[in-house]
Design an enzyme around this catalytic site. Structure first.
Site, PDB file in Angstrom:
ATOM      1  N   LEU A 115       0.861  -1.176   0.000  1.00 34.10           N
ATOM      2  CA  LEU A 115       0.000   0.000   0.000  1.00 34.10           C
ATOM      3  C   LEU A 115       0.895   1.223   0.000  1.00 34.10           C
ATOM      4  O   LEU A 115       1.961   1.208   0.619  1.00 34.10           O
ATOM      5  CB  LEU A 115      -0.900   0.027   1.247  1.00 34.10           C
ATOM      6  CG  LEU A 115      -1.975  -1.050   1.393  1.00 34.10           C
ATOM      7  CD1 LEU A 115      -2.691  -0.879   2.738  1.00 34.10           C
ATOM      8  CD2 LEU A 115      -2.973  -0.999   0.253  1.00 34.10           C
ATOM      9  N   ASP A 116       0.454   2.285  -0.671  1.00 31.43           N
ATOM     10  CA  ASP A 116       1.203   3.535  -0.625  1.00 31.43           C
ATOM     11  C   ASP A 116       1.312   4.008   0.814  1.00 31.43           C
ATOM     12  O   ASP A 116       0.452   3.716   1.656  1.00 31.43           O
ATOM     13  CB  ASP A 116       0.509   4.614  -1.459  1.00 31.43           C
ATOM     14  CG  ASP A 116       0.540   4.311  -2.944  1.00 31.43           C
ATOM     15  OD1 ASP A 116       1.394   3.516  -3.373  1.00 31.43           O
ATOM     16  OD2 ASP A 116      -0.296   4.873  -3.678  1.00 31.43           O
ATOM     17  N   ARG A 117       2.335   4.766   1.089  1.00 34.10           N
ATOM     18  CA  ARG A 117       2.580   5.223   2.459  1.00 34.10           C
ATOM     19  C   ARG A 117       1.379   5.985   3.030  1.00 34.10           C
ATOM     20  O   ARG A 117       1.033   5.833   4.199  1.00 34.10           O
ATOM     21  CB  ARG A 117       3.827   6.100   2.486  1.00 34.10           C
ATOM     22  CG  ARG A 117       4.253   6.530   3.875  1.00 34.10           C
ATOM     23  CD  ARG A 117       5.583   7.246   3.836  1.00 34.10           C
ATOM     24  NE  ARG A 117       5.993   7.662   5.162  1.00 34.10           N
ATOM     25  CZ  ARG A 117       7.136   8.273   5.426  1.00 34.10           C
ATOM     26  NH1 ARG A 117       7.991   8.539   4.450  1.00 34.10           N
ATOM     27  NH2 ARG A 117       7.441   8.629   6.664  1.00 34.10           N
TER      28      ARG A 117
END
Length: 327
Positions: A138-140
């Site tokens: 997942l993106d940060r």
């Protein structure tokens, strides 16, 4: 490690690249040194030199040469163990899997200026676990459901499900504008590129030649709720390309609120500093549900993470009485 050791590859490590095997085995050794050991032939596979991208098989004999661990690197685990861990919720756990509710602003793994992420924290908290790897990323700035495998066989099977399009991943996102269709299937190929400043970006391919070379990307959007200036959408990923949801929506003219890479930057600034109603200080993207066939039990498993308090709070301040942000 003071002397060379020979390690026989078991079933759990079968199919793994040898460089990744060594990186995991020699946790306190810099990756650059591990690749130097491979290039120089000091690492041997069945008494022969081996390339970094070679995939191991059960029964292989890997000779690992003696390596010197620097004080800086050998203390990383201790520093992390003594640090204050970032709290997160465990949504599901058994002998094969652990599913967590990743907070926004936390990386899934260390790197790119981040000293550690979710996976490093879990490894530090559970040094007895022999195996732990990310099933997906997942993106940060994205919160929500994140799957990790505690066994290599589980990781291999779940990656097979992802490649076969069997893993179900659904997100909630708030976009600028009034979404028109109740349900819309979006198939727009994507291409990765690097900006002048060296930042990685993704864009929709529009020319016919590029479409043949680009990465196929398919997202299904369902309208959940309409507001005066925004729309709450459910996004179902049929492919899992980098920044897929963000780029598809931006290309269609419905940027995600708070998206600092593909969004409406003036709107983002206004939302973060608004004085009337809750503020939005990060991207409104939340992975709320994931569904798989459990790699051990072969039963369907669906895990959900409720919308975070900050996103739910911001959305609660949006209704039909809101004045348009951009008249």
């Amino acid at each position: 490690m003071s002397s060379a050791v020979t390690e026989i590859i078991g079933e759990d490590s079968g199919g793994q690249r040898i460089d990744n095997f060594l990186i995991k085995r020699l946790k306190n050794v810099p990756k650059s040194h591990i690749y130097q050991l491979l290039r120089s032939g000091q690492v041997r596979l069945n008494s022969r030199r081996v390339r970094a991208d070679h995939h191991l098989q059960p029964g292989d004999a890997v000779r690992i040469p003696p390596v010197r661990m620097t004080e800086r690197n050998s203390s990383v685990g201790k520093r992390l163990a003594r640090s204050q861990f970032i709290p997160f919720e465990v949504l599901f756990e058994d002998e094969a899997l652990i599913v967590v509710n990743k907070p926004a602003g936390v990386a899934v793994h260390g790197g790119s200026g981040v000293s550690f992420g979710i996976i490093e924290q879990l490894r530090a908290q559970h040094p007895d676990w022999k195996f732990l790897e990310l099933v997906h990323r997942l993106d940060r700035e994205t919160s929500g459901v994140l799957l990790l495998a505690k066994r290599r066989a589980a990781l291999v099977e779940l990656h097979r499900q992802i490649r076969a399009g069997m893993m179900e991943k659904r997100y909630l996102t708030l976009v600028k504008g009034s979404w028109r269709n109740a349900r819309q299937s979006v198939k727009l190929p994507l291409n990765k590129y690097v900006t002048f400043h060296g930042e990685r970006r993704v864009a929709v391919i529009t020319d016919d030649k590029g479409k043949k070379e680009g990465m196929a990307a398919h997202t299904i959007f369902t309208l959940r709720k309409s507001f005066r200036d925004f729309s709450l959408l459910e996004a179902e990923l049929k492919t899992g390309r980098t920044h897929q949801i963000r780029v598809h929506l931006a290309h269609l003219g419905y940027p995600i609120a708070g998206d600092d890479k593909y969004g409406d930057f003036a709107l983002n600034k206004e939302l973060a500093k608004r004085t009337r109603g809750p503020r939005l200080e990060r991207m409104f993207l939340h992975a709320f549900q994931a569904g798989i066939i459990h790699p051990a039990t072969l039963e369907k498993l669906s895990v959900e993470a409720p919308l975070t308090e900050d996103l739910a709070g911001f959305m609660s301040g949006l209704d039909d009485t809101d004045k348009p942000l951009h008249p």
